[in-house]
Design a protein around this motif. Sequence first.
Motif, mmCIF file in Angstrom:
data_model
loop_
_atom_site.group_PDB
_atom_site.id
_atom_site.type_symbol
_atom_site.label_atom_id
_atom_site.label_comp_id
_atom_site.label_asym_id
_atom_site.label_seq_id
_atom_site.Cartn_x
_atom_site.Cartn_y
_atom_site.Cartn_z
ATOM 1 N N HIS A 23 0.878 -1.161 0.000
ATOM 2 C CA HIS A 23 0.000 0.000 0.000
ATOM 3 C C HIS A 23 0.918 1.215 0.000
ATOM 4 N N ASN A 24 0.436 2.361 -0.491
ATOM 5 C CA ASN A 24 1.318 3.529 -0.555
ATOM 6 C C ASN A 24 1.697 4.063 0.822
ATOM 7 N N ASN A 25 1.057 3.551 1.880
ATOM 8 C CA ASN A 25 1.446 3.948 3.233
ATOM 9 C C ASN A 25 2.574 3.054 3.772
ATOM 10 N N HIS A 27 2.493 -0.259 4.163
ATOM 11 C CA HIS A 27 2.049 -1.536 4.709
ATOM 12 C C HIS A 27 2.041 -2.620 3.644
ATOM 13 N N GLN A 28 2.305 -3.833 4.083
ATOM 14 C CA GLN A 28 2.207 -4.992 3.210
ATOM 15 C C GLN A 28 0.845 -5.645 3.453
ATOM 16 N N ILE A 29 0.162 -5.960 2.370
ATOM 17 C CA ILE A 29 -1.169 -6.564 2.446
ATOM 18 C C ILE A 29 -1.081 -7.951 1.816
ATOM 19 N N SER A 66 -14.964 1.345 -2.937
ATOM 20 C CA SER A 66 -14.212 0.666 -1.871
ATOM 21 C C SER A 66 -15.043 0.502 -0.602
ATOM 22 N N GLU A 72 -11.086 -4.079 -5.318
ATOM 23 C CA GLU A 72 -9.709 -3.641 -5.068
ATOM 24 C C GLU A 72 -9.020 -3.416 -6.404
ATOM 25 N N TRP A 94 -4.872 2.653 -3.714
ATOM 26 C CA TRP A 94 -4.980 1.197 -3.770
ATOM 27 C C TRP A 94 -3.633 0.511 -3.571
ATOM 28 N N LEU A 95 -3.561 -0.749 -3.941
ATOM 29 C CA LEU A 95 -2.371 -1.579 -3.737
ATOM 30 C C LEU A 95 -1.509 -1.625 -4.992
#
Length: 192
Positions: A23-25, A27-29, A66, A72, A94-95
């Motif tokens: 994610h652009n923050n 985090h790994q999803i 969303s 997604e 998004w991812l």
Amino acid sequence: MAKGDSHDLSSLLSTGERDFLVHNNGHQIKIDSLTGKTVGLYFSGSWCGPCRRFTPILAEVYQELSSKGDFEVVFVSSDRDDDSFGKYFSEMPWLAIPFADSGARQRLKELFQVRGIPNLVVLDGTGKVLSERAVQIVRDYGAEAYPFTPERIKLLKEEEEAAKQNQTLRSILASSSRDFVISNDGNKVQSQ
């Protein structure tokens, strides 16, 4: 690949070493979290003018959809360096396939025969390809196109055609707040 082909999302989006998206923050999803969702694979690049114009349109549709919890988007970058990828991806809600995983990005481009960008491939919750070229669908219908099934797109096209067949000059020129037009000399002309 053809519309109607089916893919396992996990094997489609992961590699032996990676089972997550970013994610652009930062985090790994986990890719498994996409199971059962409608997924748009968004092939785009920061250097591409048409992509930069389409990304905000897709972002607006994404924000609207969303909240449903079953849609997604995954960015598949065509950027040439990590810095360009990072700046462009920061504009997306998004991812993404990690930029470092060039093998996965290239494999997806080849699998879906992406010859030009922007390109949006939409898969349903089972991994079935609903549309290989959904950019125009999103431009034309926005979130109304959801869930992007051929049946939904056919219905929207039929409604659009019916509206065209039934339109009148009044329906084109008038609105709920205005029932007149202005002539070239500045006078109001009432709609009939």
